[in-house]
Design an enzyme around this catalytic site. Structure first.
Site: not given
Length: 279
Positions: A50, A61
Site C-alpha cells: 500500500e 490518519d
C-alpha cells in the site's frame, strides 16, 4: 479482467496462508529513500504494497502517518512523484500488487481521467480512497473499474447489515476491514471480535478480507492472521522509518533496514500462524 491483486490472493489461498499487506508513505522522508524502502519490501516478506499518497488534511490518519505525510510534502512529494515510484518499482518487480491509498482531493486536482491513465501505465493495481463513500462511485470507483484498477472499500465495526451491501457493491481486489473505530495507529483490536466480523462479511462477498488499523507487532499480526485473508500493517512501519530520522525529518540512520527488519519479522509471524492453524 484479472489483476495482480486477484492473482496474488489466489496464490496465497493455494498456499494456505494470509497476505502481509504493508503500508508506507510515498516520499517519506524523501523520494529516494522511500523508493528504496518500496523496492525492499517484497524481499522482506510483503505480499501487497500500500503506497500512501501524501495529503495535507488526512482526517483518518493518526499522528504517525500524518507526520509522515507532512515530511513527504515538505520534501516535495507530489502525486506525480508517487506514481513515478510505482513505475520505477515495476521495472524490477512485475508481480507484487501496488495499492495506492489516500484521499480524493489530490486525485481530483490531478484529474481523474489523467490519474487513472497514469496509474495504469505506472503499474498500479488498486486504489483505497478513504473519503469516497459508495454513493460517489461515479466519481472514481466506476472509472477505475473500467480502467482495470481494483477499487478497495473499507468496512468498520459500525458497518451494519443495511450498509454493508452498498459498501461491497463495486468493490474488487479485497475488502479492508478497519478493526476499530477511530484513527490509524490506535490500540489493537479484540481478535475474537475481528474473527466474528470477518466471518460476517464473508457471508456477503467472495473477496478476500484484510484486517488493519492497530496492528503493530508480529504477535498482533499473527493473532489477526488466524481470522483474515490478510493483515495490514502501516503505522508500525512508518514509525520504524521515523525512528531513523533526525528532528528535522532527515535521514540519520538506516530507515530501509529498520522497515525491512520489521516487515521480515511480521511476515515470518503471519506465515507461521496459518501453517500452525492448518496442521
Amino acid at each position: 479482467m484479472t489483476t495482480r491483486i486477484d492473482t496474488k490472493f489466489a496464490e496465497l489461498k493455494a498456499e494456505g496462508r494470509p497476505a502481509l499487506v504493508t503500508y508506507f508513505m510515498g516520499g517519506d522522508p524523501d523520494l529516494e529513500t522511500a523508493l528504496k524502502v518500496m523496492k525492499a519490501l517484497p524481499k522482506a516478506g510483503a505480499d501487497v504494497i500500500e503506497l500512501g499518497m501524501p495529503f495535507s488534511d488526512p482526517m483518518a490518519d493518526g499522528p504517525a502517518i500524518q507526520a509522515a505525510g507532512l515530511r513527504a510534502l515538505n520534501a516535495g512529494q507530489t502525486l506525480a512523484k508517487t506514481l513515478y515510484m510505482a513505475a520505477e518499482f515495476r521495472k524490477e518487480d512485475d508481480t507484487t500488487p501496488i495499492v495506492m491509498m489516500g484521499y480524493y482531493n489530490p486525485i481530483y486536482v490531478y484529474g481523474v481521467e489523467r490519474f487513472l491513465t497514469d496509474a495504469k501505465a505506472s503499474g498500479v493495481d488498486g486504489l483505497i480512497v478513504v473519503d469516497l463513500p459508495s454513493e460517489m462511485d461515479a466519481e472514481l470507483c466506476i472509472p477505475a473499474m473500467k480502467a482495470g484498477i481494483n477499487f478497495i472499500r473499507l468496512t468498520t465495526p459500525t458497518t451494519d447489515d443495511k450498509r454493508l451491501p452498498k459498501v461491497l457493491h463495486n468493490s474488487s481486489g479485497f475488502v479492508y476491514y478497519v478493526s476499530m473505530n477511530g484513527i490509524t495507529g490506535a490500540a489493537i483490536a479484540d481478535t475474537a471480535k475481528v474473527g466474528e466480523a470477518v466471518r460476517h462479511i464473508k457471508k456477503s462477498t467472495d473477496l478476500p478480507i484484510c484486517v488493519g488499523f492497530g496492528v503493530k507487532t508480529p504477535e498482533q499480526a499473527a493473532a489477526i492472521a488466524t481470522h483474515a485473508d490478510g493483515v495490514v500493517v502501516g503505522t508500525a512501519i512508518v514509525n520504524a522509518i521515523a525512528g531513523e530520522l533526525d528532528e528535522k525529518g532527515k535521514v540519520k540512520g538506516d530507515p530501509v533496514a529498520a522497515a525491512t527488519q520489521l516487515v521480515h519479522a511480521l511476515a515470518e509471524s503471519v506465515r507461521a500462524t496459518r501453517l500452525e492453524a492448518a496442521q
